[in-house]
Write an enzyme that holds these catalytic residues in place. Structure first.
Site, PDB file in Angstrom:
ATOM      1  N   SER A 130       0.869  -1.185   0.000  1.00  0.00           N
ATOM      2  CA  SER A 130       0.000   0.000   0.000  1.00  0.00           C
ATOM      3  C   SER A 130       0.901   1.229   0.000  1.00  0.00           C
ATOM      4  CB  SER A 130      -0.848  -0.019   1.275  1.00  0.00           C
ATOM      5  OG  SER A 130      -1.485   1.223   1.470  1.00  0.00           O
ATOM      6  N   TYR A 186      -2.393  -1.098  10.424  1.00  0.00           N
ATOM      7  CA  TYR A 186      -2.346  -1.400   8.978  1.00  0.00           C
ATOM      8  C   TYR A 186      -1.023  -0.898   8.391  1.00  0.00           C
ATOM      9  CZ  TYR A 186      -3.842  -1.329   4.052  1.00  0.00           C
ATOM     10  OH  TYR A 186      -3.953  -1.522   2.696  1.00  0.00           O
TER      11      TYR A 186
HETATM   12  N1  LIG Z   1      -8.715  -0.684  -1.479  1.00  0.00           N
HETATM   13  C1  LIG Z   1      -7.701   0.109  -1.216  1.00  0.00           C
HETATM   14  O1  LIG Z   1      -7.833   1.359  -1.166  1.00  0.00           O
HETATM   15  C2  LIG Z   1      -6.323  -0.477  -1.000  1.00  0.00           C
HETATM   16  C3  LIG Z   1      -5.233   0.405  -0.994  1.00  0.00           C
HETATM   17  C4  LIG Z   1      -3.965  -0.110  -0.776  1.00  0.00           C
HETATM   18  C5  LIG Z   1      -3.789  -1.476  -0.599  1.00  0.00           C
HETATM   19  N2  LIG Z   1      -4.853  -2.301  -0.613  1.00  0.00           N
HETATM   20  C6  LIG Z   1      -4.615  -3.747  -0.406  1.00  0.00           C
HETATM   21  O2  LIG Z   1      -5.196  -4.490  -1.456  1.00  0.00           O
HETATM   22  C7  LIG Z   1      -5.474  -5.823  -0.989  1.00  0.00           C
HETATM   23  C8  LIG Z   1      -6.890  -6.198  -1.391  1.00  0.00           C
HETATM   24  O3  LIG Z   1      -7.798  -5.371  -0.646  1.00  0.00           O
HETATM   25  P1  LIG Z   1      -9.212  -4.868  -1.200  1.00  0.00           P
HETATM   26  O4  LIG Z   1      -9.129  -3.400  -1.371  1.00  0.00           O
HETATM   27  O5  LIG Z   1      -9.651  -5.715  -2.353  1.00  0.00           O
HETATM   28  O6  LIG Z   1     -10.115  -5.120   0.093  1.00  0.00           O
HETATM   29  P2  LIG Z   1     -11.356  -6.083   0.325  1.00  0.00           P
HETATM   30  O7  LIG Z   1     -12.422  -5.790  -0.659  1.00  0.00           O
HETATM   31  O8  LIG Z   1     -11.678  -5.994   1.783  1.00  0.00           O
HETATM   32  O9  LIG Z   1     -10.780  -7.539  -0.014  1.00  0.00           O
HETATM   33  C9  LIG Z   1      -9.883  -8.187   0.854  1.00  0.00           C
HETATM   34  C10 LIG Z   1      -9.461  -9.496   0.227  1.00  0.00           C
HETATM   35  O10 LIG Z   1      -8.606 -10.189   1.134  1.00  0.00           O
HETATM   36  C11 LIG Z   1      -9.157 -11.491   1.428  1.00  0.00           C
HETATM   37  N3  LIG Z   1      -8.933 -11.786   2.847  1.00  0.00           N
HETATM   38  C12 LIG Z   1      -9.122 -10.943   3.908  1.00  0.00           C
HETATM   39  N4  LIG Z   1      -8.844 -11.584   5.062  1.00  0.00           N
HETATM   40  C13 LIG Z   1      -8.457 -12.843   4.717  1.00  0.00           C
HETATM   41  C14 LIG Z   1      -8.064 -13.982   5.463  1.00  0.00           C
HETATM   42  N5  LIG Z   1      -7.991 -13.965   6.806  1.00  0.00           N
HETATM   43  N6  LIG Z   1      -7.763 -15.116   4.792  1.00  0.00           N
HETATM   44  C15 LIG Z   1      -7.844 -15.163   3.435  1.00  0.00           C
HETATM   45  N7  LIG Z   1      -8.188 -14.115   2.677  1.00  0.00           N
HETATM   46  C16 LIG Z   1      -8.519 -12.974   3.313  1.00  0.00           C
HETATM   47  C17 LIG Z   1     -10.653 -11.363   1.120  1.00  0.00           C
HETATM   48  O11 LIG Z   1     -11.248 -12.580   0.754  1.00  0.00           O
HETATM   49  P3  LIG Z   1     -12.250 -13.367   1.778  1.00  0.00           P
HETATM   50  O12 LIG Z   1     -13.106 -12.340   2.422  1.00  0.00           O
HETATM   51  O13 LIG Z   1     -12.993 -14.336   0.909  1.00  0.00           O
HETATM   52  O14 LIG Z   1     -11.353 -14.060   2.732  1.00  0.00           O
HETATM   53  C18 LIG Z   1     -10.622 -10.410  -0.090  1.00  0.00           C
HETATM   54  O15 LIG Z   1     -10.335 -11.127  -1.270  1.00  0.00           O
HETATM   55  C19 LIG Z   1      -5.239  -5.784   0.523  1.00  0.00           C
HETATM   56  O16 LIG Z   1      -3.972  -6.337   0.818  1.00  0.00           O
HETATM   57  C20 LIG Z   1      -5.251  -4.294   0.847  1.00  0.00           C
HETATM   58  O17 LIG Z   1      -4.488  -3.990   1.995  1.00  0.00           O
HETATM   59  C21 LIG Z   1      -6.129  -1.847  -0.819  1.00  0.00           C
END
Ligand SMILES: NC(=O)c1ccc[n+]([C@@H]2O[C@H](COP(=O)([O-])OP(=O)(O)OC[C@H]3O[C@@H](n4cnc5c(N)ncnc54)[C@H](OP(=O)(O)O)[C@@H]3O)[C@@H](O)[C@H]2O)c1
Length: 255
Positions: free
Chosen positions: A114, A127
């Site tokens: 991130s 985080y």
């Molecule tokens: N959205 C943003 O603004 C942003 C910015 C910077 C970085 N990121 C990073 O991008 C990545 C994806 O996030 P997102 O934005 O798509 O958020 P999200 O919609 O909350 O999705 C989170 C993903 O992680 C999986 N996950 C969460 N906890 C888990 C666990 N205990 N075991 C296995 N899988 C797990 C979820 O699948 P299940 O629920 O099916 O387990 C889902 O696929 C993350 O690493 C996040 O930190 C996001």
């Protein structure tokens, strides 16, 4: 292709979409919980077993959870649990797949960190710490494996319009459950995914997928850290006031 996450039904839905897009080459669904660190070595073995080539060519480490709470409101257990999901699970999977990549002298590890993996921001210390840890590990890892055929790409997204903040943990471990206006204004997940694919194809060591504000912060963090900390402290001050109920929550621009 192997798809993972905890929700098998959701993974099957995504697999169906991929199936149609990839002309019948349906991805394999391998559900597991990243929190179960001790079980991840076996998961990696299972992934190698079900892979039609018995190899993992590209390991994309994307699963993770955000946190939303001030330091004084965050229990130590939340720090530990989030570190397990966002950091230890990633390195456990990498270590478990690494011997096969080293044997083949090929492979690519893409880790979704991130912009908060380089910048610390208010209301998300836990985080930020997990994402900084990822940056340190994978920067070091890259130096060890790049001469042995293995590529490492760290992805630093800014705000992406997903459910990441709604799904975030509050300081007491409950789900935060609210939207964040800056995340709602973030880029579409499809656009972020497209740019991640480009970075992997280009074998970029690092890709910042963020707007001008976050890019500016990242640039001055390196060149003029004192200026950067002063800007972030002012932003943090506003954030603390908002969290304490003196304004609307969610002023941060970097996700
Ligand atoms: N959205 C943003 O603004 C942003 C910015 C910077 C970085 N990121 C990073 O991008 C990545 C994806 O996030 P997102 O934005 O798509 O958020 P999200 O919609 O909350 O999705 C989170 C993903 O992680 C999986 N996950 C969460 N906890 C888990 C666990 N205990 N075991 C296995 N899988 C797990 C979820 O699948 P299940 O629920 O099916 O387990 C889902 O696929 C993350 O690493 C996040 O930190 C996001």
């Amino acid at each position: 292709m192997i798809l993972s996450g905890r929700r098998e039904k959701e993974l099957q839905r995504v697999a169906n979409t991929c199936d149609a897009l990839r002309g019948g080459r349906r991805p394999i669904v391998l559900p597991f919980d990243l929190k179960n660190i001790e079980g991840l070595e076996q998961i990696a073995k299972d992934a190698l077993k079900v892979s039609p080539t018995s190899r993992i060519d590209i390991l994309v480490l994307s699963g993770g959870i955000a946190t939303r709470a001030l330091v004084e409101e965050t229990s130590l257990q939340i720090d530990i649990d989030t570190m397990k999901i966002n950091y230890f699970s990633n390195i456990a999977l990498t270590k478990a797949i690494l011997p096969s990549m080293l044997k083949n002298r090929s492979g690519h590890v893409a880790v979704i960190s991130s912009a908060k993996g380089r910048i610390g921001m208010a209301d998300s210390s836990t985080y930020c710490a997990t994402k900084h840890a990822l940056m340190g590990f994978y920067d070091a890892f890259r130096t060890e494996v790049s001469s042995r055929g293995i590529k490492v790409t760290s992805i630093l997204p800014g705000a992406v319009n997903t459910n990441v903040i709604k799904n975030a943990l509050a300081g007491d471990g409950k789900t935060y459950g609210k939207d964040d206006k800056n995340n709602l204004k973030g880029i579409a997940p499809e656009e972020c995914a497209r740019r991640i694919v480009v970075a992997i194809k280009n074998e970029d060591p690092e890709a910042i997928i963020a707007g001008a504000g976050a890019r500016f912060c990242l640039a001055i963090r390196g060149l003029f850290p004192t200026v950067c900390f002063s800007i972030l402290a002012k932003k943090g001050q506003r954030e603390v006031l908002q969290v304490k109920g003196m304004g609307a929550h969610g002023a941060a621009k970097v996700s």
